[in-house]
Structure formats: C-alpha cells, structure tokens
Scaffold this motif. Structure first.
Motif, PDB file in Angstrom:
ATOM      1  N   ILE A  88       1.049  -1.656   0.080  1.00 49.81           N
ATOM      2  CA  ILE A  88      -0.311  -0.058  -0.055  1.00 49.81           C
ATOM      3  C   ILE A  88       0.202   0.762  -0.075  1.00 49.81           C
ATOM      4  CG2 ILE A  88      -1.673   1.587   1.448  1.00 49.81           C
ATOM      5  CD1 ILE A  88      -2.672  -1.377   2.622  1.00 49.81           C
ATOM      6  N   TRP A  89       0.322   1.990  -1.038  1.00 51.97           N
ATOM      7  CA  TRP A  89       1.679   3.291  -1.138  1.00 51.97           C
ATOM      8  C   TRP A  89       0.149   4.535  -0.544  1.00 51.97           C
ATOM      9  CZ3 TRP A  89       5.632   6.019  -1.888  1.00 51.97           C
ATOM     10  CH2 TRP A  89       5.614   6.509  -2.658  1.00 51.97           C
ATOM     11  N   CYS A  90       0.959   5.374   0.528  1.00 47.73           N
ATOM     12  CA  CYS A  90       0.414   6.017   1.565  1.00 47.73           C
ATOM     13  C   CYS A  90       1.298   7.251   2.405  1.00 47.73           C
ATOM     14  CB  CYS A  90      -0.013   4.833   3.261  1.00 47.73           C
ATOM     15  SG  CYS A  90       1.276   4.853   4.175  1.00 47.73           S
ATOM     16  N   GLU A  91       0.488   7.751   2.773  1.00 48.99           N
ATOM     17  CA  GLU A  91       1.351   9.536   3.330  1.00 48.99           C
ATOM     18  C   GLU A  91       0.448   9.689   3.814  1.00 48.99           C
ATOM     19  OE1 GLU A  91       2.332  13.835   1.532  1.00 48.99           O
ATOM     20  OE2 GLU A  91       1.161  12.428   0.080  1.00 48.99           O
ATOM     21  N   HIS A  92       0.922   9.949   4.984  1.00 53.17           N
ATOM     22  CA  HIS A  92       0.418  10.851   6.958  1.00 53.17           C
ATOM     23  C   HIS A  92      -0.381  12.402   6.530  1.00 53.17           C
ATOM     24  CE1 HIS A  92      -0.276  11.868  10.311  1.00 53.17           C
ATOM     25  NE2 HIS A  92      -1.314  10.674  10.926  1.00 53.17           N
ATOM     26  N   SER A  93      -1.117  12.860   7.238  1.00 55.49           N
ATOM     27  CA  SER A  93      -1.579  13.703   6.651  1.00 55.49           C
ATOM     28  C   SER A  93      -0.979  14.994   7.864  1.00 55.49           C
ATOM     29  CB  SER A  93      -3.076  14.264   7.412  1.00 55.49           C
ATOM     30  OG  SER A  93      -3.248  13.967   8.589  1.00 55.49           O
ATOM     31  N   ALA A  94      -0.283  14.372   9.091  1.00 60.46           N
ATOM     32  CA  ALA A  94       0.649  15.508   9.461  1.00 60.46           C
ATOM     33  C   ALA A  94       1.600  14.846   9.323  1.00 60.46           C
ATOM     34  CB  ALA A  94      -0.157  15.467  11.162  1.00 60.46           C
ATOM     35  N   LYS A  95       2.596  13.813   9.350  1.00 59.88           N
ATOM     36  CA  LYS A  95       4.099  13.980   9.413  1.00 59.88           C
ATOM     37  C   LYS A  95       4.970  13.266   8.417  1.00 59.88           C
ATOM     38  CE  LYS A  95       6.040  11.957  13.775  1.00 59.88           C
ATOM     39  NZ  LYS A  95       6.627  11.197  14.576  1.00 59.88           N
ATOM     40  N   SER A  96       5.843  14.000   8.379  1.00 60.73           N
ATOM     41  CA  SER A  96       6.548  13.836   6.971  1.00 60.73           C
ATOM     42  C   SER A  96       6.929  12.195   7.074  1.00 60.73           C
ATOM     43  CB  SER A  96       7.914  14.584   7.081  1.00 60.73           C
ATOM     44  OG  SER A  96       8.601  13.234   7.491  1.00 60.73           O
ATOM     45  N   SER A  97       6.330  11.983   5.369  1.00 65.15           N
ATOM     46  CA  SER A  97       7.345  10.345   5.289  1.00 65.15           C
ATOM     47  C   SER A  97       8.587   9.977   5.687  1.00 65.15           C
ATOM     48  CB  SER A  97       6.318   9.868   3.711  1.00 65.15           C
ATOM     49  OG  SER A  97       5.050  10.234   3.107  1.00 65.15           O
ATOM     50  N   GLN A  98       8.948  10.791   5.773  1.00 64.75           N
ATOM     51  CA  GLN A  98      10.457  10.334   5.426  1.00 64.75           C
ATOM     52  C   GLN A  98      11.149  10.698   6.898  1.00 64.75           C
ATOM     53  OE1 GLN A  98      13.734  13.547   3.831  1.00 64.75           O
ATOM     54  NE2 GLN A  98      15.273  11.978   3.583  1.00 64.75           N
ATOM     55  N   GLN A  99      10.514  11.501   7.937  1.00 62.76           N
ATOM     56  CA  GLN A  99      11.055  10.761   9.080  1.00 62.76           C
ATOM     57  C   GLN A  99      10.049   9.835  10.029  1.00 62.76           C
ATOM     58  OE1 GLN A  99      12.346  13.425  10.973  1.00 62.76           O
ATOM     59  NE2 GLN A  99      11.851  12.039  12.130  1.00 62.76           N
ATOM     60  N   LEU A 100       8.941   9.674   9.306  1.00 63.70           N
ATOM     61  CA  LEU A 100       8.269   8.317  10.147  1.00 63.70           C
ATOM     62  C   LEU A 100       9.265   7.265   9.098  1.00 63.70           C
ATOM     63  CD1 LEU A 100       3.962   8.736   9.340  1.00 63.70           C
ATOM     64  CD2 LEU A 100       5.421   7.928  11.351  1.00 63.70           C
ATOM     65  N   TYR A 101       9.450   7.313   7.949  1.00 68.55           N
ATOM     66  CA  TYR A 101      10.331   5.599   7.973  1.00 68.55           C
ATOM     67  C   TYR A 101      11.145   5.968   8.863  1.00 68.55           C
ATOM     68  CZ  TYR A 101      14.283   4.330   5.073  1.00 68.55           C
ATOM     69  OH  TYR A 101      16.059   4.167   5.377  1.00 68.55           O
ATOM     70  N   LEU A 102      12.174   6.525   9.391  1.00 64.57           N
ATOM     71  CA  LEU A 102      13.575   6.899  10.143  1.00 64.57           C
ATOM     72  C   LEU A 102      12.844   6.268  11.361  1.00 64.57           C
ATOM     73  CD1 LEU A 102      15.134  10.113   9.150  1.00 64.57           C
ATOM     74  CD2 LEU A 102      16.199   8.049   8.628  1.00 64.57           C
ATOM     75  N   ASP A 103      11.966   6.935  11.904  1.00 68.01           N
ATOM     76  CA  ASP A 103      10.912   6.321  13.053  1.00 68.01           C
ATOM     77  C   ASP A 103      10.946   5.379  12.818  1.00 68.01           C
ATOM     78  OD1 ASP A 103      11.222   9.366  13.801  1.00 68.01           O
ATOM     79  OD2 ASP A 103       9.558   9.430  14.257  1.00 68.01           O
ATOM     80  N   LEU A 104      10.355   4.544  12.040  1.00 65.10           N
ATOM     81  CA  LEU A 104       9.953   3.001  11.888  1.00 65.10           C
ATOM     82  C   LEU A 104      10.888   1.935  11.616  1.00 65.10           C
ATOM     83  CD1 LEU A 104       7.162   3.196   9.234  1.00 65.10           C
ATOM     84  CD2 LEU A 104       6.580   3.205  11.867  1.00 65.10           C
ATOM     85  N   LYS A 105      12.439   2.165  11.419  1.00 66.07           N
ATOM     86  CA  LYS A 105      13.256   1.947  11.111  1.00 66.07           C
ATOM     87  C   LYS A 105      14.338   1.699  12.862  1.00 66.07           C
ATOM     88  CE  LYS A 105      17.595   1.540   8.675  1.00 66.07           C
ATOM     89  NZ  LYS A 105      18.114   2.297   7.623  1.00 66.07           N
ATOM     90  N   GLN A 106      14.127   2.704  12.953  1.00 68.92           N
ATOM     91  CA  GLN A 106      14.969   2.991  14.492  1.00 68.92           C
ATOM     92  C   GLN A 106      14.093   2.470  15.251  1.00 68.92           C
ATOM     93  OE1 GLN A 106      17.160   5.372  15.155  1.00 68.92           O
ATOM     94  NE2 GLN A 106      16.997   4.178  17.278  1.00 68.92           N
ATOM     95  N   ALA A 107      12.927   1.794  14.871  1.00 71.44           N
ATOM     96  CA  ALA A 107      11.926   1.168  16.398  1.00 71.44           C
ATOM     97  C   ALA A 107      12.103  -0.235  15.585  1.00 71.44           C
ATOM     98  CB  ALA A 107      10.407   1.659  16.208  1.00 71.44           C
ATOM     99  N   GLY A 108      12.710  -0.489  14.499  1.00 75.52           N
ATOM    100  CA  GLY A 108      12.760  -1.993  13.950  1.00 75.52           C
ATOM    101  C   GLY A 108      11.689  -2.312  13.275  1.00 75.52           C
ATOM    102  N   VAL A 109      11.361  -1.668  12.150  1.00 69.68           N
ATOM    103  CA  VAL A 109      10.250  -1.768  11.458  1.00 69.68           C
ATOM    104  C   VAL A 109      10.909  -0.829  10.058  1.00 69.68           C
ATOM    105  CG1 VAL A 109       7.802  -1.565  10.191  1.00 69.68           C
ATOM    106  CG2 VAL A 109       8.026  -1.837  12.643  1.00 69.68           C
ATOM    107  N   LEU A 110      11.003  -2.028   8.775  1.00 73.08           N
ATOM    108  CA  LEU A 110      11.809  -1.279   7.792  1.00 73.08           C
ATOM    109  C   LEU A 110      10.654  -0.877   6.608  1.00 73.08           C
ATOM    110  CD1 LEU A 110      15.288  -3.492   7.047  1.00 73.08           C
ATOM    111  CD2 LEU A 110      14.133  -1.058   7.202  1.00 73.08           C
ATOM    112  N   VAL A 111      10.303  -0.058   6.363  1.00 73.39           N
ATOM    113  CA  VAL A 111       8.887  -0.056   5.011  1.00 73.39           C
ATOM    114  C   VAL A 111      10.058   0.813   3.917  1.00 73.39           C
ATOM    115  CG1 VAL A 111       7.145   0.298   6.643  1.00 73.39           C
ATOM    116  CG2 VAL A 111       8.126   2.370   5.482  1.00 73.39           C
ATOM    117  N   ARG A 112       9.033   1.085   2.582  1.00 77.72           N
ATOM    118  CA  ARG A 112      10.500   1.778   1.618  1.00 77.72           C
ATOM    119  C   ARG A 112       9.710   2.996   1.569  1.00 77.72           C
ATOM    120  NH1 ARG A 112      12.843  -0.196  -3.443  1.00 77.72           N
ATOM    121  NH2 ARG A 112      14.292   1.414  -3.545  1.00 77.72           N
ATOM    122  N   TYR A 113      10.318   3.845   1.666  1.00 84.00           N
ATOM    123  CA  TYR A 113      10.643   5.558   2.436  1.00 84.00           C
ATOM    124  C   TYR A 113      10.937   5.657   0.362  1.00 84.00           C
ATOM    125  CZ  TYR A 113      11.369  10.559   1.407  1.00 84.00           C
ATOM    126  OH  TYR A 113      11.377  12.013   1.026  1.00 84.00           O
TER     127      TYR A 113
END
Ligand SMILES: *Cc1c(COP(=O)(O)O)cnc(C)c1O
Length: 354
Positions: free
Chosen positions: A298-323
């Motif tokens: 699924i391709w998505c974008e959050h209304s408030a948070k930047s996609s790049q920041q979310l990608y980095l935060d998720l990676k930090q928390a142990g989840v890899l998604v594709r930015y």
C-alpha cells in the motif's frame, strides 16, 4: 584513468530496497516479499536436483517450466505453447533482455512516473534517453503515453504499478498498445494479486509483451525466476540476446514445482489480500491517505507527519518500510502486506510514533 563508457560514468545506478544483514531483527515490509514459506513441493524439487548432482548445464530454454506454465496460462491465452514463453533469472533479467533487444544508444525508452525505478537504469546502461510520462491524479495514463516520438523504441508499464498498486484496465492498455509506435512491455510482477491482467492482449497484438515473476506471489524472491509471454516470432529474436544459461537447474526445478502447486498459491494469495484490506483500513483510521491497491503493498502518506521522518522513526523502532521520493511528483511510504503478525506489530509501533 577512467576507461568506462561515458553513460556508465554518469549514471547513479539502481538502488534496491534495503536488505540488511541480520534482517530477522527487522519487521521487513520494504521490498514486497511474500511473508509465507514457499510450497514444500518447491523445496522437494530442488532437493531432488541436488541429489542427482549439478555437473551438467541446465536446459537453456527451461522447457519443463514453459510446459507447466502453458497449463497455467491457457485459460487466459488459449493459443499459448512453450514457444510463447521466455524464462529469465528473475523478471529483472527479462527487462534487461528486452531493453537490450530494442533500445540502442541514442534511442528513447518511455515509462510512467512514479513507477519502478529500474527502468531508468536500464535505459542509461544502453546510453538511451528516457521519456517519462506522469500518471494523472487518478492514476490513469493520458494519451501522451502512446504519442509518437522520434527514436522511441520501447515503453514499459508496471501493471499493477509500483509504488501505487493501481491498475490500468486491460481495455485501456490495449488502446495504448495499439496507438504506440513501439512495443509495450507490461510488467505484471504483481498481477497475481490483481483482479485483471493483460495476458490475452499478447495474442491480439504482437507489440504487447507481458512479464511475470515468481518473486512475490510465489514467495521465491531468493530463487530468481521470471518469465515473458509474447508471440513466438518475438520470443525467437529475444532468445538471441539472453545469456545461454540464464536460469540454473535449481531455479528451473523450483519454479516448475511452484506454479504446479495451485493449492498453495490460492491459499497464500487469499491470506495476503485479506491482510492488505485490513492494513488499508487501519492506515486510514490512523490518518493516512492511501491509494486502493491491487498489489501486495500500500502506498500512503500521513496528513500530519512527513513520510521521511516516519520512515526513519520506524527503522529506529525495528520496522523497515520503503520511503520513495519521485522527481516531479513527491514522496510517500510503500508498505508491504506482510503476515498478520507482522502487520499487527507494525501498526502498534506506528500508532506509538504518531
Ligand atoms: C519486484 C519487481 C520486479 C522484479 O522482480 P524479480 O525479482 O527480478 O523477478 C519487476 N518489476 C516490478 C515492478 C517489481 O516490483
């Protein structure tokens, strides 16, 4: 001294999604791999080849696979015989063979944006130009995708598209193919997850070439096996360009067993489609704008948070998604529909980050 061809020096090179060592530490939702173990029949078939030994070269045309594929594809393409099929070391190998066959230095390769970023690299390796046509806001393609252009030799269309998961309906693809002055390769890496595909167009139009892969829907990304369906006179030209033994004995045996096991396929496909709709609903509840997908992501974008920041935060928390950030378009996150456990863990972490 630099002895390389100028176009090789200039190009950036294709960057695949991260494949970290010790990947088991991550919940890996970044490269659209299938979360399920492949069919046991695949492992048994590969085991039998190992047992018999690997001294001999494999069948250069992977005929066992092509015969089995005819059984699978004849419902949609009654004309099919093995000489309509070309096998490759993953469908990326098929894309390479097709590009090398049609596109010379100085020619032009056309593809949509945003789409599979390998297409650009394939053109650059040839020293060819690219003609990039943006999708419209509703993810359809305008008539300009089929317009004539000087030295236009080939067009690529990922259908379902990556990163959007959207589909151009077969009737619209047929119209584009008829209008195009060059062959159209329909890259159906995700067609097994979709409601429609373009296989039947191959019989109607010699300019339509359809590629498929076992990497996603058959859970065999590590095996490397893909194939192309086109009219026999097209296949016989492409054969001249491929490496003599582009598919190895293990992958031919494994791929043949995989497509034979339709029970495995139906069951895992249903599970992935189920997880995909659950993931979609949850993402929307969490404030994401998502595109309706016919693929396993699924391709998505959050209304408030930047996609790049979310990608980095998720990676930090142990989840890899594709930015992904596309020129002339914008950025977003592409999230693979993994197993239910993976998606539950991902959603819990995501919620804590928002
Ligand atoms: C994954 C993918 C491919 C390539 O798959 P292989 O692993 O090389 O068979 C081709 N096209 C698209 C759009 C893909 O996402």
């Amino acid at each position: 001294m630099n002895y390389f061809r100028p176009n090789i020096q200039k190009m950036a090179g294709y960057t695949p999604g991260e494949q970290p060592q010790g990947a088991s530490k991550f919940i890996k939702l970044n490269t659209n791999e299938n979360p399920y173990m492949c069919s046991a029949k695949v492992k048994a078939a590969i085991g039998r080849v190992c047992q018999a030994g690997l001294q001999k070269y494999p069948d250069p045309m992977a005929t066992a696979f092509r015969q089995q594929a005819c059984e699978l594809l004849k419902k949609e393409l009654p004309e099919i015989t093995p000489d309509w099929i070309l096998c490759g070391n993953g469908s990326d190998d098929i894309l390479t063979i097709v590009t090398r066959s049609y596109v010379d230095s100085g020619d032009v390769l056309r593809f949509p944006n945003p789409s599979y970023i390998l297409y650009k690299s394939l053109a650059e390796i040839q020293g060819a130009g690219v003609d990039i046509v943006n999708f419209q806001n509703d993810w359809s393609l305008g008539k300009e995708f089929a317009s004539p252009k000087d030295r236009l030799k080939l067009a690529f269309l990922a259908n379902p598209n990556s990163p959007s998961g959207t589909v151009i309906p077969p009737a619209a693809v047929e119209e584009l193919a008829n209008a195009l002055p060059c062959p159209l390769l329909v890259d159906e890496a995700y067609a097994d997850f979709a409601e429609s595909n373009c296989l039947s167009l191959v019989a109607q139009n010699e300019k339509v070439l359809v590629s498929r892969t076992l990497s996603k829907s058959f859970a065999l990304a590590g095996l490397r096996f893909g194939y192309l369906v086109a009219q026999p006179h097209v296949i016989s030209e492409l054969v001249k360009v491929k490496d003599s033994y582009n598919c190895d004995a293990l992958s031919i045996a494994g791929a043949t067993a995989a497509i034979e096991d339709q029970a495995w396929f139906m069951e895992t496909r249903a599970a992935i489609l189920n997880t995909r709709s659950r993931l979609l609903a949850s993402l929307r509840e969490l404030g994401f704008t998502c595109v309706d997908s016919q693929a396993n992501f699924i391709w998505c974008e959050h209304s408030a948070k930047s996609s790049q920041q979310l990608y980095l935060d998720l990676k930090q928390a142990g989840v890899l998604v594709r930015y992904m950030n596309y020129p002339d378009w914008g950025d977003g996150l592409r999230i693979t529909a993994g197993s239910d456990e993976q998606i539950d863990a991902f959603l819990a972490i995501l919620q804590s980050l928002l």
